[in-house]
Design an enzyme around this catalytic site. Structure first.
Site, mmCIF file in Angstrom:
data_model
loop_
_atom_site.group_PDB
_atom_site.id
_atom_site.type_symbol
_atom_site.label_atom_id
_atom_site.label_comp_id
_atom_site.label_asym_id
_atom_site.label_seq_id
_atom_site.Cartn_x
_atom_site.Cartn_y
_atom_site.Cartn_z
ATOM 1 N N LEU A 7 0.817 -1.214 0.000
ATOM 2 C CA LEU A 7 0.000 0.000 0.000
ATOM 3 C C LEU A 7 0.856 1.272 0.000
ATOM 4 O O LEU A 7 1.892 1.344 0.649
ATOM 5 C CB LEU A 7 -0.916 -0.002 1.232
ATOM 6 C CG LEU A 7 -1.865 -1.204 1.316
ATOM 7 C CD1 LEU A 7 -2.701 -1.128 2.593
ATOM 8 C CD2 LEU A 7 -2.773 -1.291 0.091
ATOM 9 N N HIS A 8 0.388 2.268 -0.752
ATOM 10 C CA HIS A 8 1.041 3.580 -0.804
ATOM 11 C C HIS A 8 -0.034 4.648 -0.640
ATOM 12 O O HIS A 8 -1.230 4.314 -0.465
ATOM 13 C CB HIS A 8 1.817 3.738 -2.118
ATOM 14 C CG HIS A 8 1.008 3.415 -3.342
ATOM 15 N ND1 HIS A 8 -0.043 4.188 -3.759
ATOM 16 C CD2 HIS A 8 1.068 2.372 -4.210
ATOM 17 C CE1 HIS A 8 -0.568 3.669 -4.849
ATOM 18 N NE2 HIS A 8 0.073 2.546 -5.139
ATOM 19 N N GLY A 23 -1.582 6.458 -2.628
ATOM 20 C CA GLY A 23 -2.710 6.352 -3.563
ATOM 21 C C GLY A 23 -3.796 5.462 -2.967
ATOM 22 O O GLY A 23 -4.982 5.826 -2.936
ATOM 23 N N HIS A 24 -3.390 4.291 -2.459
ATOM 24 C CA HIS A 24 -4.369 3.387 -1.833
ATOM 25 C C HIS A 24 -5.029 4.075 -0.624
ATOM 26 O O HIS A 24 -6.231 3.922 -0.393
ATOM 27 C CB HIS A 24 -3.677 2.128 -1.304
ATOM 28 C CG HIS A 24 -3.120 1.231 -2.360
ATOM 29 N ND1 HIS A 24 -1.773 1.019 -2.501
ATOM 30 C CD2 HIS A 24 -3.727 0.469 -3.301
ATOM 31 C CE1 HIS A 24 -1.562 0.171 -3.494
ATOM 32 N NE2 HIS A 24 -2.726 -0.176 -4.005
ATOM 33 N N GLN A 51 -4.714 -12.282 -12.773
ATOM 34 C CA GLN A 51 -4.508 -11.086 -13.595
ATOM 35 C C GLN A 51 -3.046 -10.892 -13.982
ATOM 36 O O GLN A 51 -2.685 -9.857 -14.537
ATOM 37 C CB GLN A 51 -5.078 -9.854 -12.903
ATOM 38 C CG GLN A 51 -4.342 -9.393 -11.655
ATOM 39 C CD GLN A 51 -5.098 -8.268 -10.946
ATOM 40 O OE1 GLN A 51 -6.111 -8.514 -10.299
ATOM 41 N NE2 GLN A 51 -4.639 -7.039 -11.073
ATOM 42 N N GLY A 111 -8.861 3.471 -7.979
ATOM 43 C CA GLY A 111 -8.043 4.600 -8.409
ATOM 44 C C GLY A 111 -8.148 4.831 -9.908
ATOM 45 O O GLY A 111 -8.260 3.883 -10.692
ATOM 46 N N LYS A 159 -5.761 5.852 -11.701
ATOM 47 C CA LYS A 159 -4.500 5.518 -12.389
ATOM 48 C C LYS A 159 -4.727 4.303 -13.291
ATOM 49 O O LYS A 159 -4.250 4.237 -14.397
ATOM 50 C CB LYS A 159 -3.373 5.229 -11.408
ATOM 51 C CG LYS A 159 -2.052 4.986 -12.160
ATOM 52 C CD LYS A 159 -0.905 4.796 -11.232
ATOM 53 C CE LYS A 159 -0.890 3.418 -10.642
ATOM 54 N NZ LYS A 159 -0.496 2.356 -11.607
ATOM 55 N N GLN A 181 -9.040 -0.236 -16.158
ATOM 56 C CA GLN A 181 -9.634 -1.131 -15.152
ATOM 57 C C GLN A 181 -10.918 -0.522 -14.583
ATOM 58 O O GLN A 181 -11.937 -1.202 -14.442
ATOM 59 C CB GLN A 181 -8.613 -1.365 -14.033
ATOM 60 C CG GLN A 181 -9.195 -1.975 -12.770
ATOM 61 C CD GLN A 181 -8.125 -2.306 -11.746
ATOM 62 O OE1 GLN A 181 -7.375 -3.247 -11.937
ATOM 63 N NE2 GLN A 181 -8.046 -1.555 -10.655
ATOM 64 N N VAL A 219 -2.839 9.890 -7.324
ATOM 65 C CA VAL A 219 -1.962 10.568 -6.360
ATOM 66 C C VAL A 219 -0.540 10.494 -6.916
ATOM 67 O O VAL A 219 -0.097 9.428 -7.353
ATOM 68 C CB VAL A 219 -2.050 9.904 -4.966
ATOM 69 C CG1 VAL A 219 -1.093 10.573 -3.988
ATOM 70 C CG2 VAL A 219 -3.481 9.966 -4.440
HETATM 71 O O1 PAF Z 1 -6.039 -2.361 -8.838
HETATM 72 C C1 PAF Z 1 -5.715 -3.383 -8.201
HETATM 73 O O2 PAF Z 1 -4.974 -3.327 -7.221
HETATM 74 C C2 PAF Z 1 -6.241 -4.727 -8.645
HETATM 75 O O3 PAF Z 1 -6.313 -4.823 -10.024
HETATM 76 C C3 PAF Z 1 -7.584 -5.107 -7.995
HETATM 77 C C4 PAF Z 1 -8.686 -4.139 -8.381
HETATM 78 C C5 PAF Z 1 -7.421 -5.108 -6.476
HETATM 79 C C6 PAF Z 1 -8.002 -6.506 -8.442
HETATM 80 O O4 PAF Z 1 -7.058 -7.445 -8.102
#
Ligand code: PAF
Length: 285
Positions: A39-40, A42-43, A67, A153, A155, A159, A182
Site C-alpha cells: 500500500l502507498h 494512492g491506496h 490477472q 483509483g 491511475k 480497469q 496521487v
Molecule cells: O487495482 C488493483 O490493485 C487490482 O487490479 C484489484 C482491483 C485489487 C483486483 O485485483
C-alpha cells in the site's frame, strides 16, 4: 500520532460473507477498497474516501494470480502484510480481508468474467487475460464482501471503466467511485511497482507524467488532432529512449474507442517499461 485502534482481520471467505450479511442485517452500509497490498498514499486516499461511503470500511489484500501473465511479476510483487495492516489501521479501515488463493480459486475453478470490448485496447493488447482476471476477482470480492460502494483509483483508468461496465452489464448493486491519481513531487503516479525503480530509473519515470501534461497543454491550447498530440507526447518521452513504450494513445474516455479528433473527456493513456517496471499513467483531457 500512532493509531492504536484494533483493526479486525478476516481470511475465510465464509467468515467474510457471514460478517457482511450481519452488517447488512443490522442496516449498516459497507464501503470496500480492494487492493493487492504494497500500500502507498494512492491506496490510502481510496480508503479515506471509502470512509465517507459506508458505516463500515472493508479493505482486501489479495495478489490475484489470475490477472498476471506468465512473464509478469506475480512472484516478485511486494508482499508486506504487517506494513499494510499498519497503513490500513491509520487510514481508518475497520476490517482487513486477506483471502487465501486456494479459497478464491479452488481446484477445478473455471468461471471467468470477460468485459469483451473495453478489455481489448491499451493494456489489453499487451497483457492478454489481464482484465479477465481483474473483472473475475472483483466480481468474486463483491460477492464475498457485499459492499454498497467500492472505491478504485483512476491511475488504472481502463480497469475502472471495465469495472463500471461489468457492474452495469451484470446489474450489480454496488456504487463505483473513482479517485484521482496521487502523484509524487516529480509527477510520477504512485504505484506499488515504483519500488522496482532505481534512482536513475525514477528520474526517467517522471517523464511519463510530463508527456501527458504536454498533451493536455496542447489540447487546452486548441490542438485536436490525436496523432499530433500523441507525437508531442513521444517527443517528451525522448522518442522511446526513456523506456520501451507499449502504447501512448488518446481514446474516448468511456468506450476507449480510437479517435482522430480529441474532445473533452477523452483520455490520454500510456504504458512504458523502465527497467523491470511496467508503468501506466493517464490524464483526462
Ligand atoms: O487495482 C488493483 O490493485 C487490482 O487490479 C484489484 C482491483 C485489487 C483486483 O485485483
Amino acid at each position: 500520532m500512532t493509531d492504536t485502534r484494533d483493526i479486525g482481520t478476516i481470511a475465510g471467505v465464509r467468515e467474510m460473507q457471514d460478517f457482511s450479511n450481519g452488517l447488512r442485517g443490522e442496516g449498516k452500509t459497507i464501503a470496500f477498497v480492494p487492493t493487492m497490498g504494497a500500500l502507498h498514499d494512492g491506496h490510502l486516499s481510496l480508503m479515506r474516501e471509502g470512509k465517507k461511503h459506508g458505516d463500515v470500511l472493508i479493505a482486501s489484500v489479495f495478489v490475484n494470480p489470475a490477472q498476471f501473465g506468465r512473464n509478469d511479476d506475480f512472484n516478485s510483487y511486494t508482499r508486506d502484510t504487517d506494513g499494510d495492516l499498519k497503513k490500513m489501521t491509520a487510514a481508518g479501515v475497520d476490517i482487513a480481508f486477506f483471502p487465501r488463493s486456494d479459497e478464491i480459486y479452488p481446484p477445478g475453478y473455471e468461471t471467468y468474467v470477460d468485459v469483451t470490448e473495453l478489455g481489448k485496447p491499451l493494456c489489453g493488447r499487451f497483457r492478454p487475460g489481464h482484465f479477465r482476471g481483474v473483472a473475475t476477482v472483483v466480481l468474486k470480492l463483491f460477492n464475498i464482501v457485499k459492499p454498497h460502494a467500492a472505491v478504485f483509483g483512476e491511475k488504472d483508468y481502463q480497469q475502472l471503466q471495465i469495472i463500471k461496465k461489468m457492474v452495469s452489464d451484470l446489474n450489480l448493486e454496488v456504487e463505483i467511485i473513482g479517485m484521482p491519481i496521487v502523484r509524487e513531487e516529480s509527477g510520477l503516479a504512485m504505484s506499488s511497482r515504483n519500488s522496482y525503480l532505481s534512482p536513475e530509473e525514477r528520474e526517467k519515470a517522471a517523464y511519463l507524467s510530463l508527456a501527458l501534461r504536454q498533451i493536455k497543454k496542447r489540447f487546452d491550447g486548441g490542438e485536436r488532432d490525436t496523432s499530433t498530440l500523441v507525437k508531442e507526447g513521444y517527443v517528451v518521452l525522448g522518442g522511446g529512449s526513456i523506456g520501451e513504450v507499449d502504447y501512448l494513445e488518446i481514446r474516448d474516455g468511456a468506450t476507449l474507442r480510437d479517435k482522430a479528433l480529441a474532445a473533452p473527456g477523452d483520455v490520454a493513456a500510456l504504458a512504458v517499461r523502465i527497467g523491470s517496471a511496467r508503468l501506466i499513467d493517464n490524464t483526462v483531457l
